[in-house]
Scaffold this motif. Structure first.
Motif, PDB file in Angstrom:
ATOM      1  N   THR A 110      -2.799  -3.405  13.889  1.00 30.37           N
ATOM      2  CA  THR A 110      -3.040  -2.166  14.431  1.00 30.37           C
ATOM      3  C   THR A 110      -1.874  -1.292  14.457  1.00 30.37           C
ATOM      4  N   LEU A 111      -1.496  -0.408  13.677  1.00 22.69           N
ATOM      5  CA  LEU A 111      -0.083   0.536  13.760  1.00 22.69           C
ATOM      6  C   LEU A 111      -0.350   1.658  14.731  1.00 22.69           C
ATOM      7  N   ALA A 112      -1.528   2.243  14.726  1.00 22.82           N
ATOM      8  CA  ALA A 112      -1.801   3.530  15.560  1.00 22.82           C
ATOM      9  C   ALA A 112      -3.342   3.675  15.549  1.00 22.82           C
ATOM     10  N   ARG A 113      -3.740   4.472  16.501  1.00 19.98           N
ATOM     11  CA  ARG A 113      -5.105   4.926  16.700  1.00 19.98           C
ATOM     12  C   ARG A 113      -4.961   6.366  17.021  1.00 19.98           C
ATOM     13  N   TRP A 114      -5.964   7.025  16.509  1.00 20.45           N
ATOM     14  CA  TRP A 114      -5.875   8.642  16.607  1.00 20.45           C
ATOM     15  C   TRP A 114      -7.261   9.140  16.664  1.00 20.45           C
ATOM     16  N   HIS A 115      -7.415  10.283  17.525  1.00 19.60           N
ATOM     17  CA  HIS A 115      -8.636  10.742  17.693  1.00 19.60           C
ATOM     18  C   HIS A 115      -8.790  12.176  17.023  1.00 19.60           C
ATOM     19  N   LEU A 171      -6.705  14.034   1.285  1.00 21.95           N
ATOM     20  CA  LEU A 171      -6.274  14.834   2.493  1.00 21.95           C
ATOM     21  C   LEU A 171      -4.968  14.549   3.088  1.00 21.95           C
ATOM     22  N   ARG A 172      -4.000  15.399   3.344  1.00 19.75           N
ATOM     23  CA  ARG A 172      -2.770  15.216   3.833  1.00 19.75           C
ATOM     24  C   ARG A 172      -2.913  15.277   5.169  1.00 19.75           C
ATOM     25  N   VAL A 173      -2.256  14.233   5.805  1.00 20.22           N
ATOM     26  CA  VAL A 173      -2.575  13.984   7.245  1.00 20.22           C
ATOM     27  C   VAL A 173      -1.317  14.033   7.960  1.00 20.22           C
ATOM     28  N   SER A 174      -0.880  15.112   8.690  1.00 20.59           N
ATOM     29  CA  SER A 174       0.488  15.098   9.343  1.00 20.59           C
ATOM     30  C   SER A 174       0.112  14.480  10.905  1.00 20.59           C
ATOM     31  N   LEU A 175       1.041  13.782  11.293  1.00 18.35           N
ATOM     32  CA  LEU A 175       0.712  13.175  12.522  1.00 18.35           C
ATOM     33  C   LEU A 175       2.314  13.327  13.449  1.00 18.35           C
ATOM     34  N   ARG A 176       1.852  13.812  14.632  1.00 16.85           N
ATOM     35  CA  ARG A 176       3.410  14.069  15.396  1.00 16.85           C
ATOM     36  C   ARG A 176       3.075  13.335  16.843  1.00 16.85           C
ATOM     37  N   ARG A 177       4.151  12.471  17.137  1.00 17.00           N
ATOM     38  CA  ARG A 177       3.904  12.055  18.603  1.00 17.00           C
ATOM     39  C   ARG A 177       5.422  12.693  19.350  1.00 17.00           C
ATOM     40  N   GLY A 224      13.102  10.751  17.343  1.00 17.27           N
ATOM     41  CA  GLY A 224      12.925  10.234  15.867  1.00 17.27           C
ATOM     42  C   GLY A 224      11.956   9.262  15.415  1.00 17.27           C
ATOM     43  N   GLN A 225      11.046   8.954  16.159  1.00 19.91           N
ATOM     44  CA  GLN A 225       9.940   7.924  15.799  1.00 19.91           C
ATOM     45  C   GLN A 225       8.827   8.747  16.174  1.00 19.91           C
ATOM     46  N   GLY A 226       7.697   8.392  15.455  1.00 23.93           N
ATOM     47  CA  GLY A 226       6.166   8.441  15.768  1.00 23.93           C
ATOM     48  C   GLY A 226       5.863   9.758  14.918  1.00 23.93           C
ATOM     49  N   ASN A 227       6.487  10.349  13.880  1.00 22.20           N
ATOM     50  CA  ASN A 227       5.993  11.182  12.862  1.00 22.20           C
ATOM     51  C   ASN A 227       5.467  10.637  11.645  1.00 22.20           C
ATOM     52  N   ALA A 228       4.398  10.763  11.054  1.00 21.03           N
ATOM     53  CA  ALA A 228       3.845  10.250   9.871  1.00 21.03           C
ATOM     54  C   ALA A 228       3.128  11.149   9.083  1.00 21.03           C
ATOM     55  N   VAL A 229       3.120  11.248   7.772  1.00 20.11           N
ATOM     56  CA  VAL A 229       2.357  11.559   6.844  1.00 20.11           C
ATOM     57  C   VAL A 229       1.474  10.742   6.041  1.00 20.11           C
ATOM     58  N   LEU A 230       0.073  10.943   6.166  1.00 22.09           N
ATOM     59  CA  LEU A 230      -0.628   9.918   5.465  1.00 22.09           C
ATOM     60  C   LEU A 230      -1.232  10.853   4.425  1.00 22.09           C
ATOM     61  N   PHE A 231      -1.822   9.973   3.327  1.00 26.27           N
ATOM     62  CA  PHE A 231      -2.624  10.657   2.373  1.00 26.27           C
ATOM     63  C   PHE A 231      -3.910   9.898   2.220  1.00 26.27           C
ATOM     64  N   VAL A 232      -5.071  10.416   2.316  1.00 23.81           N
ATOM     65  CA  VAL A 232      -6.702   9.920   2.385  1.00 23.81           C
ATOM     66  C   VAL A 232      -7.300  10.389   1.177  1.00 23.81           C
ATOM     67  N   GLU A 233      -7.945   9.563   0.275  1.00 23.33           N
ATOM     68  CA  GLU A 233      -8.734   9.797  -0.679  1.00 23.33           C
ATOM     69  C   GLU A 233      -9.765  10.906  -0.264  1.00 23.33           C
ATOM     70  N   ALA A 234      -9.807  12.088  -0.890  1.00 25.30           N
ATOM     71  CA  ALA A 234     -10.898  13.006  -0.195  1.00 25.30           C
ATOM     72  C   ALA A 234     -12.265  12.701  -0.663  1.00 25.30           C
ATOM     73  N   ARG A 235     -12.528  12.092  -1.604  1.00 26.55           N
ATOM     74  CA  ARG A 235     -13.824  11.467  -2.015  1.00 26.55           C
ATOM     75  C   ARG A 235     -14.617  10.474  -0.713  1.00 26.55           C
ATOM     76  N   ALA A 236     -13.625   9.331  -0.466  1.00 25.04           N
ATOM     77  CA  ALA A 236     -14.206   8.656   0.329  1.00 25.04           C
ATOM     78  C   ALA A 236     -14.073   9.083   1.852  1.00 25.04           C
ATOM     79  N   GLY A 266       0.910  21.331  15.851  1.00 23.52           N
ATOM     80  CA  GLY A 266       0.996  20.509  17.062  1.00 23.52           C
ATOM     81  C   GLY A 266       1.123  18.981  16.470  1.00 23.52           C
ATOM     82  N   ASP A 267       0.306  18.263  17.035  1.00 21.79           N
ATOM     83  CA  ASP A 267       0.173  16.799  16.945  1.00 21.79           C
ATOM     84  C   ASP A 267      -0.504  16.389  15.681  1.00 21.79           C
ATOM     85  N   VAL A 268      -1.510  17.241  15.097  1.00 19.04           N
ATOM     86  CA  VAL A 268      -2.154  16.851  13.912  1.00 19.04           C
ATOM     87  C   VAL A 268      -2.279  17.944  13.250  1.00 19.04           C
ATOM     88  N   ALA A 269      -2.072  17.935  11.859  1.00 25.02           N
ATOM     89  CA  ALA A 269      -2.565  18.870  10.798  1.00 25.02           C
ATOM     90  C   ALA A 269      -3.004  18.423   9.786  1.00 25.02           C
TER      91      ALA A 269
END
Length: 135
Positions: A44-49, A81-87, A92-104, A66-69
């Motif tokens: 498990t790399l991370a958990r977000w709400h 869906l583009r998900v931008s996460l910031r801690r 220099g660590q903790g930021n990530a950009v993820l892409f999630v299939e919109a249909r799913a 802020g933390d989530v966009a």
């Protein structure tokens, strides 16, 4: 009642996307929240709400700061869906950009609305406060 689904996601990286799995979960006991756990194999790399309404709106237009966009993104193989996460506080660590299939993700959100309809969310603040003060 609850809903849960595994969805393949892609972590944006300098040398191309890194495939990961995410478990999106929803529970009627916490009706405003979608939980997401991101995995690389058994780790498990991370958990977000996430706010459920914000997640749904992000499929159609940019939301959050802020933390989530969230924002819609069009890829060669379909909408995402583009998900931008910031801690904050992590140098220099903790930021990530993820892409999630919109249909799913849309299918998962439909499952959550079958559990608790949009606009039907309820949080018993009196009981929550009593439990908090009892500690």
């Amino acid at each position: 009642m609850s809903a849960s689904v595994l969805i393949a996601v892609r972590l944006d990286a300098p040398r191309g996307g890194v495939p990961l799995l995410a478990r999106f979960s929803y529970d009627a006991e916490d009706p405003y929240v979608v939980q997401a756990a991101f995995f690389d194999g058994p780790t498990t790399l991370a958990r977000w709400h996430f706010d459920r309404q914000m997640l749904a709106e992000g499929l159609h237009h940019p939301v959050g700061e802020g933390d989530v966009a969230f924002s819609p993104h069009t890829a060669a193989d379909g909408d995402e869906l583009r998900v931008s996460l910031r801690r904050y506080g992590v140098q220099g660590q903790g930021n990530a950009v993820l892409f999630v299939e919109a249909r799913a993700l849309t299918g998962f959100l439909e499952q959550t609305y079958a559990v608790v309809g949009a606009g039907e969310e309820f949080l018993d603040l009196d009981t929550l406060l009593e439990e908090f003060l009892a500690r």
